[in-house]
Design a protein around this motif. Structure first.
Motif, PDB file in Angstrom:
ATOM      1  N   LEU A   1     -14.372 -62.297 -21.844  1.00 55.22           N
ATOM      2  CA  LEU A   1     -14.109 -62.442 -20.413  1.00 55.22           C
ATOM      3  C   LEU A   1     -14.885 -63.618 -19.828  1.00 55.22           C
ATOM      4  N   ASP A   2     -16.133 -63.784 -20.258  1.00 61.00           N
ATOM      5  CA  ASP A   2     -16.934 -64.920 -19.789  1.00 61.00           C
ATOM      6  C   ASP A   2     -16.289 -66.240 -20.194  1.00 61.00           C
ATOM      7  N   ASN A   3     -15.777 -66.304 -21.417  1.00 57.37           N
ATOM      8  CA  ASN A   3     -15.120 -67.533 -21.880  1.00 57.37           C
ATOM      9  C   ASN A   3     -13.852 -67.809 -21.091  1.00 57.37           C
ATOM     10  N   LEU A   4     -13.100 -66.771 -20.776  1.00 55.41           N
ATOM     11  CA  LEU A   4     -11.902 -66.945 -19.955  1.00 55.41           C
ATOM     12  C   LEU A   4     -12.263 -67.450 -18.563  1.00 55.41           C
ATOM     13  N   ASN A   5     -13.361 -66.933 -18.032  1.00 54.89           N
ATOM     14  CA  ASN A   5     -13.835 -67.415 -16.726  1.00 54.89           C
ATOM     15  C   ASN A   5     -14.180 -68.896 -16.779  1.00 54.89           C
ATOM     16  N   LYS A   6     -14.841 -69.306 -17.860  1.00 52.78           N
ATOM     17  CA  LYS A   6     -15.196 -70.721 -18.026  1.00 52.78           C
ATOM     18  C   LYS A   6     -13.937 -71.577 -18.134  1.00 52.78           C
ATOM     19  N   ASP A   7     -12.962 -71.114 -18.926  1.00 47.10           N
ATOM     20  CA  ASP A   7     -11.708 -71.861 -19.081  1.00 47.10           C
ATOM     21  C   ASP A   7     -10.980 -71.984 -17.752  1.00 47.10           C
ATOM     22  N   PHE A   8     -10.960 -70.890 -17.006  1.00 47.79           N
ATOM     23  CA  PHE A   8     -10.274 -70.903 -15.710  1.00 47.79           C
ATOM     24  C   PHE A   8     -10.938 -71.900 -14.764  1.00 47.79           C
ATOM     25  N   ASN A   9     -12.269 -71.863 -14.681  1.00 48.13           N
ATOM     26  CA  ASN A   9     -12.983 -72.775 -13.789  1.00 48.13           C
ATOM     27  C   ASN A   9     -12.766 -74.226 -14.192  1.00 48.13           C
ATOM     28  N   LYS A  10     -12.809 -74.479 -15.487  1.00 49.90           N
ATOM     29  CA  LYS A  10     -12.604 -75.836 -15.997  1.00 49.90           C
ATOM     30  C   LYS A  10     -11.196 -76.323 -15.650  1.00 49.90           C
ATOM     31  N   THR A  11     -10.187 -75.484 -15.927  1.00 49.05           N
ATOM     32  CA  THR A  11      -8.796 -75.864 -15.671  1.00 49.05           C
ATOM     33  C   THR A  11      -8.541 -76.019 -14.175  1.00 49.05           C
ATOM     34  N   ASN A  12      -9.148 -75.159 -13.385  1.00 49.21           N
ATOM     35  CA  ASN A  12      -8.983 -75.232 -11.930  1.00 49.21           C
ATOM     36  C   ASN A  12      -9.512 -76.552 -11.389  1.00 49.21           C
ATOM     37  N   LYS A  13     -10.643 -77.012 -11.936  1.00 50.02           N
ATOM     38  CA  LYS A  13     -11.207 -78.300 -11.517  1.00 50.02           C
ATOM     39  C   LYS A  13     -10.280 -79.447 -11.892  1.00 50.02           C
ATOM     40  N   GLU A  14      -9.681 -79.316 -13.095  1.00 52.90           N
ATOM     41  CA  GLU A  14      -8.747 -80.353 -13.539  1.00 52.90           C
ATOM     42  C   GLU A  14      -7.525 -80.430 -12.623  1.00 52.90           C
ATOM     43  N   VAL A  15      -7.072 -79.233 -12.167  1.00 51.02           N
ATOM     44  CA  VAL A  15      -5.956 -79.198 -11.215  1.00 51.02           C
ATOM     45  C   VAL A  15      -6.327 -79.935  -9.937  1.00 51.02           C
ATOM     46  N   ALA A  16      -7.530 -79.677  -9.434  1.00 50.48           N
ATOM     47  CA  ALA A  16      -7.987 -80.299  -8.195  1.00 50.48           C
ATOM     48  C   ALA A  16      -8.066 -81.822  -8.356  1.00 50.48           C
ATOM     49  N   MET A  17      -8.556 -82.267  -9.510  1.00 53.06           N
ATOM     50  CA  MET A  17      -8.675 -83.713  -9.757  1.00 53.06           C
ATOM     51  C   MET A  17      -7.296 -84.363  -9.825  1.00 53.06           C
TER      52      MET A  17
END
Length: 463
Positions: free
Chosen positions: A49-65
């Motif tokens: 679950l922690d890894n999924l949270n990290k992936d989500f945050n990383k991907t979300n930032k990429e979306v914003a960029m």
């Protein structure tokens, strides 16, 4: 409950300590391995679950960029939704795994102290000390038991109590009421003079609060459930429960410890496990008054505090002139919360037996961990290990039971003397005379009917 880190060798834990404690309790040793297996599943689920949270945050930032640069982010947004769905599944899996661990963990008792005698038969409780000389009947003397004495003194109405309240119901009356109140006031004053803060606690608790303080089997065998406005509640079996709950989710500062609380309440117990035992009199009843010692200490002071609390109880019963013995309860008879328990058993001369009046337990951090009663200041950084206070409880007096013992030990051929320590609370009464007695057929009759009348019925000289 126990610290889960005890089951994790890589975290400095020692599962063998728990296995040995389970062996001493005559409980399932294999449950330790089951906890370790389920804990591994839980931690894997938490890691995923922690890894999924990290992936989500990383991907979300990429979306914003991407959006900021005016580029197409549709593919990344779809990936975010995919990760979000996996996170929802992972969250359910993690919570289920955690619940499975905690369910097992809540059923494992506290670590048994090394000074506790290892046995599963309470007949082998170890006598640690005695005080006083047990009373024995002198030649030609009749020692009545407490059931007979409350009837002969006419201080309890058991018949009306049973009619109104059912089995084990009773009314205290006349000097019985005064004597019970005297024990309450004497006990509270006794503890106040020793630095305890008096509390009169609620008589019922919400289910979630009670669940943090009581073992599962207590709900069925001991606790009364009451319904009314709002959620169901449970009547307390001891003020220890309400005093524990009063501290839930709190931080206790070193400068404020130890805390010594004197809890007074009416207590309610089904006594489902005592069917057929002590059904007569007021020794074992569904409703009674109790004055309780409840103490909060740091981890280094609790064993000394247990001895202090035991001494308080001993001194109280010495002041009442009741001979007693103190026993160290065997490991197999300890409740889950107690790491060690003393019972003070007073002598009942009519049956020539010692019976429990006091239980004095050190629960270490077993209760405080579930209640989240923390010690010291909040810590940050890598060494932010949680510290918990230690909680201890000890009866000072369950008054109706103590009253029974007082009656047996202070009886005379014509009534019962009031112990000198209680006289100041009895409005000047220092002796309670018998108002009834048993005739030759064993029937309870007014005391005047037992006085032999002159033969002939009339005085001589009268016409």
């Amino acid at each position: 409950m126990l610290d889960i880190n005890l089951f994790r060798p890589e975290k400095g834990g020692n599962p063998d300590l728990v296995r040995e404690s389970q062996r001493r309790r005559y409980e399932d040793v294999g449950v330790v391995d089951k906890v370790m297996e389920l804990d591994a599943v839980w931690r894997d689920a938490r890691y995923d679950l922690d890894n999924l949270n990290k992936d989500f945050n990383k991907t979300n930032k990429e979306v914003a960029m991407k959006k900021k640069a005016g580029e197409d982010a549709a593919e990344l947004m779809a990936k975010c939704q995919e990760i979000k769905a996996k996170m929802a599944e992972g969250d359910v899996k993690e919570k289920e795994a955690q619940a499975a661990v905690e369910k097992l963990l809540h059923g494992i008792g506290n670590l048994v102290h090394d000074s506790v005698p290892v046995d599963d038969d309470e007949d082998n409780n170890r006598v640690e000390k005695t005080w006083g000389t047990p009373r024995v009947a002198e030649e030609g003397e009749k020692l009545w038991n407490h059931v007979d004495l409350v009837n002969m003194l006419d201080i309890v109405d058991l018949e009306a109590g049973t009619q109104v309240a059912g089995s084990r119901g009773f009314y205290l009356k006349q000097e019985g009421t005064l004597l019970n109140l005297a024990l309450i006031n004497c006990a509270i004053g006794f503890l106040c003079h020793r630095g305890f803060i008096p509390y009169q606690t609620p008589f019922f608790m919400k289910k979630d609060c009670m669940a943090e303080c009581a073992q599962l089997e207590q709900f069925d065998e001991e606790l009364y459930k009451v319904s009314g406005d709002g959620d169901d509640k449970y009547l307390i079996a001891t003020s220890e429960q309400t005093l524990c709950s009063m501290l839930r989710h709190s931080w206790q500062q070193p400068k404020d410890l130890p805390k010594r609380l004197a809890g007074y309440s009416t207590c309610f117990r089904k006594e489902a496990g005592s069917h057929g035992r002590d059904t007569l009199g007021i020794f074992r009843i569904h409703q009674f008054e109790k004055v309780e010692q409840f103490c909060v200490t740091d981890a280094d002071s609790s064993w000394a505090m247990q001895e202090e609390m035991l001494k308080n109880s001993e001194d109280f019963y010495q002041s009442l002139g009741l001979p007693y013995q103190v026993v160290n309860i065997v490991s197999g008879a300890l409740n889950n919360a107690a790491a060690k328990k003393y019972d003070l058993e007073a002598h009942f001369p009519a049956s020539s037996t010692f019976r429990e009046l006091v239980s004095c337990s050190n629960c270490t951090d077993y209760q405080s961990r579930r209640l989240e009663v923390r010690y010291g200041m909040a810590k940050k950084g890598p060494s932010n290990a949680k510290e918990y206070v230690h909680l201890l409880n000890s009866t000072l007096t369950a008054t109706e039971r103590t009253l029974c013992c007082v009656l047996e030990n202070w009886q005379t051929p014509t009534g019962v003397k009031v112990p000198p320590a209680l006289v100041p609370y009895m409005h000047g009464i220092d002796f309670i005379p018998f108002k009834k007695g048993y005739d030759k057929k064993g029937k309870l009759v007014p005391i005047e009917d037992l006085v032999e009348k002159p033969k002939g019925g009339k005085d001589k000289g009268k016409k």
